[in-house]
Enzyme design. Structure first.
Site, PDB file in Angstrom:
ATOM      1  N   THR A  57       0.845  -1.197   0.000  1.00  0.00           N
ATOM      2  CA  THR A  57       0.000   0.000   0.000  1.00  0.00           C
ATOM      3  C   THR A  57       0.877   1.242   0.000  1.00  0.00           C
ATOM      4  O   THR A  57       1.875   1.309   0.709  1.00  0.00           O
ATOM      5  CB  THR A  57      -0.937   0.025   1.221  1.00  0.00           C
ATOM      6  OG1 THR A  57      -1.892  -1.030   1.100  1.00  0.00           O
ATOM      7  CG2 THR A  57      -1.690   1.349   1.315  1.00  0.00           C
ATOM      8  N   PHE A  72       1.138   4.960   1.058  1.00  0.00           N
ATOM      9  CA  PHE A  72       0.586   5.920   2.012  1.00  0.00           C
ATOM     10  C   PHE A  72       1.145   7.305   1.698  1.00  0.00           C
ATOM     11  O   PHE A  72       2.286   7.429   1.245  1.00  0.00           O
ATOM     12  CB  PHE A  72       0.967   5.546   3.443  1.00  0.00           C
ATOM     13  CG  PHE A  72       0.348   4.271   3.948  1.00  0.00           C
ATOM     14  CD1 PHE A  72      -0.820   4.285   4.679  1.00  0.00           C
ATOM     15  CD2 PHE A  72       0.957   3.050   3.684  1.00  0.00           C
ATOM     16  CE1 PHE A  72      -1.383   3.109   5.145  1.00  0.00           C
ATOM     17  CE2 PHE A  72       0.404   1.867   4.147  1.00  0.00           C
ATOM     18  CZ  PHE A  72      -0.769   1.890   4.881  1.00  0.00           C
TER      19      PHE A  72
END
Length: 248
Positions: free
Chosen positions: A137, A139
């Protein structure tokens, strides 16, 4: 929103996942709700989901699985095959899902990481329950002040714009503003404008800082082609990152 409202100096939010794509709630908030917030950094972090319960219980006893919608989707195969009778519920974050499970005496489980299980005194029932190994992911770090340009290192800039002319080649014309100035785009994505079908907003990540002369020129050229353009921020590009979409 805490940064926007002055309740926090900075925040870290997920913006893109390697399995499920963009985190739409983050994109929409950046586009429409946070004009006092700027992206000031980013990090790509590996994601390893665990099935977590308050106490160690057999999987067949679990009645509900609670987590952020992205985590639920990233672990959909495990839920479907190993927890076929469990109800899937959503939480504001993976951490919030673990908190809810920790506070309940019902046979519920959450999807989160080992550290969260430790912090809430819970048990990890299964580890590595994401659909595909190598889940990552991206961020972004949000702050209330933009980063000025500094010498050395690579930079990225994120933009959002909408309101293109209803004419053939309108988007091509916008992209041409970057290509003519040899500005490389690492990402372009559309989202509904939420004002009816067929109307979209466009998110663009490009190489360079918003104060670079050629990027200043490109942004001004694009402003002439759209109703609204916002610079979401310029920030250092992570080491080893490379753009994947050539504007030319």
């Amino acid at each position: 929103m805490a940064v926007q409202e002055g309740r926090a100096d900075e925040a870290i939010v997920p913006i893109e996942n390697s399995l499920e794509g963009s985190v739409n709630v983050t994109l929409d908030a950046l586009a429409f709700d946070t004009d006092k917030v700027a992206i000031v950094g980013e990090v790509v972090h590996p994601i390893r989901h665990c099935l977590i319960a308050r106490n160690r219980i057999p999987l067949e006893r679990i009645e509900r699985v609670i987590s952020h919608p992205q985590a639920n989707a990233q672990c959909s195969r495990f839920i479907r095959e190993r927890l076929p009778d469990a109800t899937v519920a959503t939480a504001d974050s993976t951490a919030d899902g673990v908190r809810i499970v920790a506070a309940s005496e019902d046979p519920w489980a959450a999807l989160g990481n080992r550290l969260c299980a430790e912090l809430y005194g819970c048990e990890v029932l299964e580890a590595g329950v994401e659909n595909i190994p190598g889940n990552e992911t991206r961020f972004v770090l949000l702050g209330s002040e933009r980063l000025p340009h500094s010498a050395g290192g690579a930079w990225k800039t994120s933009l959002v714009f909408w309101g293109l002319a209803d004419a053939p080649g309108a988007l091509v014309g916008v992209l041409k503003s970057f290509a003519e100035r040899t500005i490389n785009l690492s990402k372009i994505e559309s989202r509904p404008l939420k004002l009816g079908l067929g109307r979209y907003i466009f998110f663009v990540d490009l190489e360079g800082h918003e104060q670079d002369e050629r990027i200043v020129e490109a942004i001004e050229a694009v402003r002439d082609e759209v109703e609204t353009l916002r610079v979401l921020g310029s920030y250092p590009a992570p080491a080893g990152s490379s753009a994947g979409l050539a504007a030319g």
